[in-house]
Write a protein that holds these residues in place. Structure first.
Motif, PDB file in Angstrom:
ATOM      1  N   ARG A  24       0.827  -1.213   0.000  1.00 15.38           N
ATOM      2  CA  ARG A  24       0.000   0.000   0.000  1.00 15.38           C
ATOM      3  C   ARG A  24       0.856   1.257   0.000  1.00 15.38           C
ATOM      4  NH1 ARG A  24      -2.759   0.333   4.649  1.00 15.38           N
ATOM      5  NH2 ARG A  24      -1.711  -1.409   5.626  1.00 15.38           N
ATOM      6  N   GLN A  25       1.929   1.236   0.782  1.00 19.14           N
ATOM      7  CA  GLN A  25       2.812   2.402   0.838  1.00 19.14           C
ATOM      8  C   GLN A  25       3.551   2.607  -0.481  1.00 19.14           C
ATOM      9  OE1 GLN A  25       4.044   3.878   4.900  1.00 19.14           O
ATOM     10  NE2 GLN A  25       4.884   1.805   4.879  1.00 19.14           N
ATOM     11  N   GLU A  26       3.978   1.522  -1.095  1.00 16.91           N
ATOM     12  CA  GLU A  26       4.668   1.635  -2.388  1.00 16.91           C
ATOM     13  C   GLU A  26       3.745   2.221  -3.453  1.00 16.91           C
ATOM     14  OE1 GLU A  26       6.215  -2.241  -3.256  1.00 16.91           O
ATOM     15  OE2 GLU A  26       7.922  -1.986  -1.894  1.00 16.91           O
ATOM     16  N   TYR A  27       2.488   1.812  -3.438  1.00 13.70           N
ATOM     17  CA  TYR A  27       1.537   2.344  -4.407  1.00 13.70           C
ATOM     18  C   TYR A  27       1.286   3.836  -4.168  1.00 13.70           C
ATOM     19  CZ  TYR A  27      -2.626   2.909  -7.254  1.00 13.70           C
ATOM     20  OH  TYR A  27      -3.529   3.346  -8.181  1.00 13.70           O
ATOM     21  N   LEU A  28       1.144   4.227  -2.909  1.00 16.03           N
ATOM     22  CA  LEU A  28       0.953   5.640  -2.599  1.00 16.03           C
ATOM     23  C   LEU A  28       2.181   6.462  -2.981  1.00 16.03           C
ATOM     24  CD1 LEU A  28      -0.854   5.368   0.838  1.00 16.03           C
ATOM     25  CD2 LEU A  28      -1.851   6.083  -1.341  1.00 16.03           C
ATOM     26  N   GLN A  29       3.370   5.905  -2.770  1.00 13.48           N
ATOM     27  CA  GLN A  29       4.592   6.604  -3.165  1.00 13.48           C
ATOM     28  C   GLN A  29       4.649   6.772  -4.677  1.00 13.48           C
ATOM     29  OE1 GLN A  29       7.027   7.977  -1.001  1.00 13.48           O
ATOM     30  NE2 GLN A  29       7.370   9.011  -2.955  1.00 13.48           N
ATOM     31  N   THR A  40      -5.764  13.686  -2.236  1.00 10.14           N
ATOM     32  CA  THR A  40      -6.069  12.564  -3.125  1.00 10.14           C
ATOM     33  C   THR A  40      -5.398  11.298  -2.621  1.00 10.14           C
ATOM     34  OG1 THR A  40      -6.229  14.082  -4.993  1.00 10.14           O
ATOM     35  CG2 THR A  40      -5.970  11.744  -5.514  1.00 10.14           C
ATOM     36  N   LEU A  41      -4.154  11.409  -2.189  1.00  7.69           N
ATOM     37  CA  LEU A  41      -3.441  10.254  -1.638  1.00  7.69           C
ATOM     38  C   LEU A  41      -4.121   9.732  -0.375  1.00  7.69           C
ATOM     39  CD1 LEU A  41       0.218  11.506  -2.083  1.00  7.69           C
ATOM     40  CD2 LEU A  41      -0.942   9.754  -3.441  1.00  7.69           C
ATOM     41  N   LYS A  42      -4.611  10.645   0.433  1.00  6.74           N
ATOM     42  CA  LYS A  42      -5.322  10.258   1.651  1.00  6.74           C
ATOM     43  C   LYS A  42      -6.588   9.471   1.313  1.00  6.74           C
ATOM     44  CE  LYS A  42      -7.484  12.409   5.669  1.00  6.74           C
ATOM     45  NZ  LYS A  42      -7.782  13.687   6.310  1.00  6.74           N
ATOM     46  N   THR A  43      -7.336   9.950   0.343  1.00  9.35           N
ATOM     47  CA  THR A  43      -8.550   9.255  -0.087  1.00  9.35           C
ATOM     48  C   THR A  43      -8.223   7.863  -0.611  1.00  9.35           C
ATOM     49  OG1 THR A  43      -9.624  11.346  -0.619  1.00  9.35           O
ATOM     50  CG2 THR A  43     -10.530   9.363  -1.654  1.00  9.35           C
ATOM     51  N   ILE A  44      -7.183   7.772  -1.413  1.00 11.31           N
ATOM     52  CA  ILE A  44      -6.776   6.479  -1.969  1.00 11.31           C
ATOM     53  C   ILE A  44      -6.312   5.551  -0.846  1.00 11.31           C
ATOM     54  CG2 ILE A  44      -5.062   5.331  -3.437  1.00 11.31           C
ATOM     55  CD1 ILE A  44      -5.292   7.841  -5.284  1.00 11.31           C
ATOM     56  N   LEU A  49      -7.214   0.648   2.332  1.00 13.22           N
ATOM     57  CA  LEU A  49      -7.460  -0.012   3.614  1.00 13.22           C
ATOM     58  C   LEU A  49      -8.780  -0.768   3.590  1.00 13.22           C
ATOM     59  CD1 LEU A  49      -6.527  -0.533   6.517  1.00 13.22           C
ATOM     60  CD2 LEU A  49      -7.728   1.568   7.164  1.00 13.22           C
ATOM     61  N   ARG A  50      -9.814  -0.140   3.080  1.00 10.85           N
ATOM     62  CA  ARG A  50     -11.124  -0.796   2.999  1.00 10.85           C
ATOM     63  C   ARG A  50     -11.074  -2.020   2.084  1.00 10.85           C
ATOM     64  NH1 ARG A  50     -14.169  -0.514   6.686  1.00 10.85           N
ATOM     65  NH2 ARG A  50     -16.048  -0.609   5.456  1.00 10.85           N
ATOM     66  N   ILE A  51     -10.340  -1.922   1.008  1.00  8.46           N
ATOM     67  CA  ILE A  51     -10.236  -3.029   0.053  1.00  8.46           C
ATOM     68  C   ILE A  51      -9.646  -4.262   0.731  1.00  8.46           C
ATOM     69  CG2 ILE A  51      -8.953  -3.840  -1.974  1.00  8.46           C
ATOM     70  CD1 ILE A  51      -9.395  -0.971  -3.129  1.00  8.46           C
ATOM     71  N   ILE A  52      -8.629  -4.087   1.551  1.00  8.58           N
ATOM     72  CA  ILE A  52      -8.030  -5.260   2.194  1.00  8.58           C
ATOM     73  C   ILE A  52      -8.826  -5.725   3.399  1.00  8.58           C
ATOM     74  CG2 ILE A  52      -5.703  -4.771   1.385  1.00  8.58           C
ATOM     75  CD1 ILE A  52      -5.102  -3.933   4.296  1.00  8.58           C
ATOM     76  N   GLN A  53      -9.639  -4.856   3.979  1.00  7.74           N
ATOM     77  CA  GLN A  53     -10.429  -5.260   5.138  1.00  7.74           C
ATOM     78  C   GLN A  53     -11.638  -6.105   4.751  1.00  7.74           C
ATOM     79  OE1 GLN A  53     -11.194  -1.436   6.931  1.00  7.74           O
ATOM     80  NE2 GLN A  53      -9.630  -1.769   8.484  1.00  7.74           N
TER      81      GLN A  53
END
Length: 72
Positions: A24-29, A40-44, A49-53
């Motif tokens: 997740r961090q690599e994708y945001l980076q 936008t990064l915060k929303t993503i 997080l919801r996707i993996i939960q």
């Protein structure tokens, strides 16, 4: 990366304790490097997080299409 995007400690901890943190961090980076804004990064980050939960994704676990469909 998440520490730069999410400022509130409670929500940051939820993100840091969830599975697939590195991915997740690599994708945001990657998105930040492309010029995405913090909001936008915060929303993503929240969506990731919801996707993996929902299907309870974890490292080293095989996820079937049926699991994903059921979670959706």
């Amino acid at each position: 990366m998440l520490k730069h995007v999410i400022k509130r400690a409670y929500y940051l901890n939820k993100h840091l304790e969830a599975p697939l943190l590195k991915e997740r961090q690599e994708y945001l980076q990657y998105l930040a490097d492309k010029g995405y804004y913090r909001e936008t990064l915060k929303t993503i980050a929240v969506y990731l997080l919801r996707i993996i939960q929902f299907p309870q994704l974890e490292e080293d676990r095989i996820i079937t299409i049926q699991t994903i469909e059921k979670a959706a």
